[in-house]
Design an enzyme around this catalytic site. Structure first.
Site, PDB file in Angstrom:
ATOM      1  NE  ARG A 382      -3.442  -2.136   3.001  1.00 46.73           N
ATOM      2  CZ  ARG A 382      -4.515  -2.676   2.445  1.00 46.73           C
ATOM      3  NH1 ARG A 382      -5.070  -2.087   1.398  1.00 46.73           N
ATOM      4  NH2 ARG A 382      -5.037  -3.789   2.915  1.00 46.73           N
ATOM      5  CG  HIS A 442       1.260  -8.375   4.185  1.00 44.89           C
ATOM      6  ND1 HIS A 442       1.609  -8.453   5.514  1.00 44.89           N
ATOM      7  CD2 HIS A 442       0.382  -7.341   4.089  1.00 44.89           C
ATOM      8  CE1 HIS A 442       0.960  -7.524   6.196  1.00 44.89           C
ATOM      9  NE2 HIS A 442       0.208  -6.838   5.356  1.00 44.89           N
TER      10      HIS A 442
END
Length: 712
Positions: A382, A442
């Protein structure tokens, strides 16, 4: 110590807490901050807004998942022995009570206090004639041109109502003609501010919500009709993407297609005002296909996330928290323009947001323009809307450096944003990887390969949080800079594995999921158990966002039964039950909910008197340990280990923002208002220490840590 057979049955579902109900307990802790009178008023508004935003996402993903399971006939029991149907019933019952509590706090606590402090959220009866004229002119000039009222009849079917939008439904009757009742709906436009401030010179500032402005002028939308009744409504939909990666020819195009469908997923929640006309409600509910237990009758304005906009109103700084400081400089980097030279002096551990994230940005920016840098490799999960890191990577490629970026397209609710970045980076000449089939990437890692006088040197950044310069000011995370050869070799192996099919035979320092990390964690817990059984020092302190992996929890139960002291600092979901005699009586669980979102993953293992410290991108959840690429990395420098211990130890002593799980699985706040006990707010402590550290200079001030555990 002998244990009876029933106590030692770690498969017993009574030893575990349902994941969804545990998450709802977390959101209750967030909501409790809105009720806490020791918090400034506008901070209480913010926490109430966050609890509403959290609940939106919970419905779109977790409740939607339960409904999908039920529809698919999924029969497998969860960790607590509940079917999907039982979970959904328990969740919806809990949520109805939760929403009632939200609006009790809103109506009985916050609204009166806002009025006392000079801010009134108006309805029609609160306006003078002059103010009503202002509202009506605003509607005519700014709102009316944007609105698109939509009638429903035989030629115009019920429109698709987008996820999370606020709408106003009306029952209409023609002024002349048949007695038939018609339905029409109009969306409250999200392109206009939801809060309208009304000019005035009095002691009280007045604001009006946009839906109230529209409702006041609703007749102007239906000139040939009488309005029988009107009411706002809001629908929540299943927004969890379903992507068959094996069948998708182009993952990017498939995700783009699924994103467009997200707005039109199955309706799973309908919010309406408590006094809505029954006939109007029945019509809307039928058209949306929602059941009675999916309807929420609201005593107040729908969608309390608007309170975050209220929080940003000018003129109310005295009602906000100011004891938290802005991110402070990292002492190691002060006085030097060459970030690589600083990292060569020794490993650096940064604690965000108390210490600035700017050095991570500068790390990539310097690498982009440094003539000696040959390659930059980074994972992005992100990033912010105007990311300086993205700009630096593009610049690096333009400067002829080899740039490899893994952009995780499947980062939930950031898919669209990440697609934009991926395309931009590709256009700039970067080699872009879209993640791995069946897995989310991740982990947070950056590798810079640099040519130096003594050969090639690899600089590595590893973190517990995203490469997002915006959220780095709101989330607590830690990040490690190192140029140790063993870390560099492992970092190279990570990117080779991500970009191709090169799976290393072994690792020097890192442990990766989904292949190695779970076993590493289980081994570390088992080792503490063995130390305890041998009468040696044994303790685990683990800080994370969530723990719900059954194998890991069972391993902690065994360690506790053997005498290992286990202290867990878990912000959100915790499926482990603390304080169960013979099972978890040596385990404590606490959750810290404060001004910053606790996001770091940090772990301490006593190891018979030779402590080991680790940080990770992974929580102890099945998705992290089995379905994601994650990294666990050690912290080995003695000063940095002391810093980590100080962080953990301070959070274990937090009395102001910590909630501790009791033997019933219920969280109780450590300190009640007015208590004379010593008050410790760990987030404020870290902020104060960062300010002190940034003012220090000299070789012996590379890290400022109060001495709390001399043996480490």
């Amino acid at each position: 110590m002998a244990k009876d057979k029933k106590t030692m049955d770690f498969e017993n579902p009574e030893l575990y807490i349902n994941r969804e109900l545990s998450w709802l307990q977390f959101n209750e802790r967030v909501l409790s901050e809105a009720e806490d009178e020791t918090n400034p008023l506008f901070e209480r508004l913010k926490f109430l807004s966050i609890s509403a935003s959290n609940l939106d996402e919970f419905f779109m993903v977790r409740v939607a998942s339960l409904i999908d399971m039920i529809n698919a006939g999924y029969k497998k029991l969860d960790i607590a022995g509940m079917t999907a149907t039982e979970q959904l019933e328990a969740v919806l019952g809990t949520v109805h009570d939760f929403v009632d509590t939200q609006y009790r706090i809103y109506n009985e606590k916050l609204i009166p206090l806002l009025k006392e402090n000079g801010l009134l959220i108006c309805s029609d009866e609160d306006l003078t004639d002059k103010e009503k004229n202002y509202v009506d002119r605003y509607f005519d000039e700014y709102v009316y041109p944007v609105l698109t009222p939509m009638a429903v009849d035989s030629s115009r079917p019920f429109p698709l109502i987008r996820n999370k939008t606020l709408n106003i439904g009306s029952l209409l009757k023609k002024k002349e003609g048949k007695d038939d009742v018609d339905f029409a709906t109009v969306q409250v436009p999200d392109v206009l501010p939801r809060i309208l401030e009304i000019p005035g010179k009095g002691d009280v500032r007045k604001v009006m919500l946009l839906e109230k402005v529209i409702e006041r002028n609703i007749k102007k939308l239906y000139l040939n009709y009488d309005i029988i009744t009107s009411a706002a409504y809001r629908v929540g939909r299943n927004a969890d993407l379903s992507i068959d990666e094996d069948e998708a020819e182009d993952l990017l195009k498939e995700i783009e297609k699924q994103i467009k469908r997200r707005q039109w997923g199955q309706a799973i929640r309908l919010e309406v005002p408590a006094g809505i006309d029954k006939k109007l409600l029945k019509l809307i509910a039928k058209e949306l296909g929602v059941e009675a237990n999916e309807i929420y009758n609201i005593e107040g304005p729908l969608d309390l996330t608007y309170l975050m906009k209220m929080y940003k109103l000018d003129g109310f700084d005295h009602l906000k928290e100011h004891s938290y400081i802005d991110p402070q400089p990292v002492p190691e980097f002060e006085g030097s323009d060459n970030i690589f030279e600083v990292i060569r002096r020794g490993d650096i551990l940064m604690h965000h947001p108390y210490q600035t994230f700017e050095n991570v940005v500068r790390f990539v920016e310097q690498a982009a323009v440094d003539s000696d840098v040959l390659a930059i490799k980074q994972t992005l999960y992100r990033v912010s809307g105007n990311s300086p890191i993205i700009a630096a990577l593009a610049k690096a490629a333009d400067n002829g450096k080899q740039v490899t970026v893994l952009v995780e397209l499947k980062a939930r609710f950031d898919e669209e944003n990440n697609i934009v970045w991926a395309k931009m980076l590709e256009k700039a000449g970067c080699h872009v990887i879209y993640g791995l089939v069946g897995l989310k990437t991740h982990c947070k890692i950056t590798l810079v390969v640099r040519r130096e006088e003594d050969g090639i040197k690899r600089y590595v950044h590893l973190g517990t949080g995203n490469y997002n310069d915006s959220t780095a000011k709101q989330y607590t995370d830690v990040g490690l800079f190192t140029c140790a050869p063993a870390f560099g070799e492992d970092a190279t192996a990570v990117f080779n594995m991500l970009s191709g099919y090169s799976e290393p035979l072994g690792w020097n320092k890192l442990s990766l999921a989904p292949l190695w990390l779970k076993d590493r964690i289980l081994d570390l817990i088992k080792r503490e158990e063995q130390h305890a059984l041998a009468g040696e020092p044994a303790r685990i302190v683990a800080k994370m966002n969530a723990i719900c992996h059954k194998e890991v929890i069972a391993a902690l139960y065994r360690a506790s039964s053997a005498g290992v002291k286990v202290d867990l600092i878990v912000r959100g979901i915790c499926c482990l039950r603390a304080g169960v005699p013979g099972v978890s009586e040596n385990i404590t669980v606490r959750s810290i909910v404060g001004n910053f979102l606790e996001h770091s993953r940090m772990f301490y293992f006593e190891n018979g008197g030779s402590p080991e410290f680790y940080c990770s991108s992974a929580d102890w959840m099945p998705r992290n340990l089995e379905r994601r690429v994650e990294i666990l990395f050690p912290v080995e420098d003695d000063k940095l280990r002391k810093k980590m211990w100080h962080i953990l130890e301070t959070e274990l002593r937090d009395t102001e923002k910590a909630h501790v799980m009791n033997e019933k699985g219920i969280y109780v706040k450590m300190q009640t208002p007015g208590s004379d006990a010593e008050k410790i707010n760990s987030q404020k402590v870290f902020g104060d220490e960062a300010r002190v550290a940034s003012k220090k200079r000299g070789a012996d001030s590379r890290v400022f840590i109060p001495e709390t555990n001399p043996k480490i």
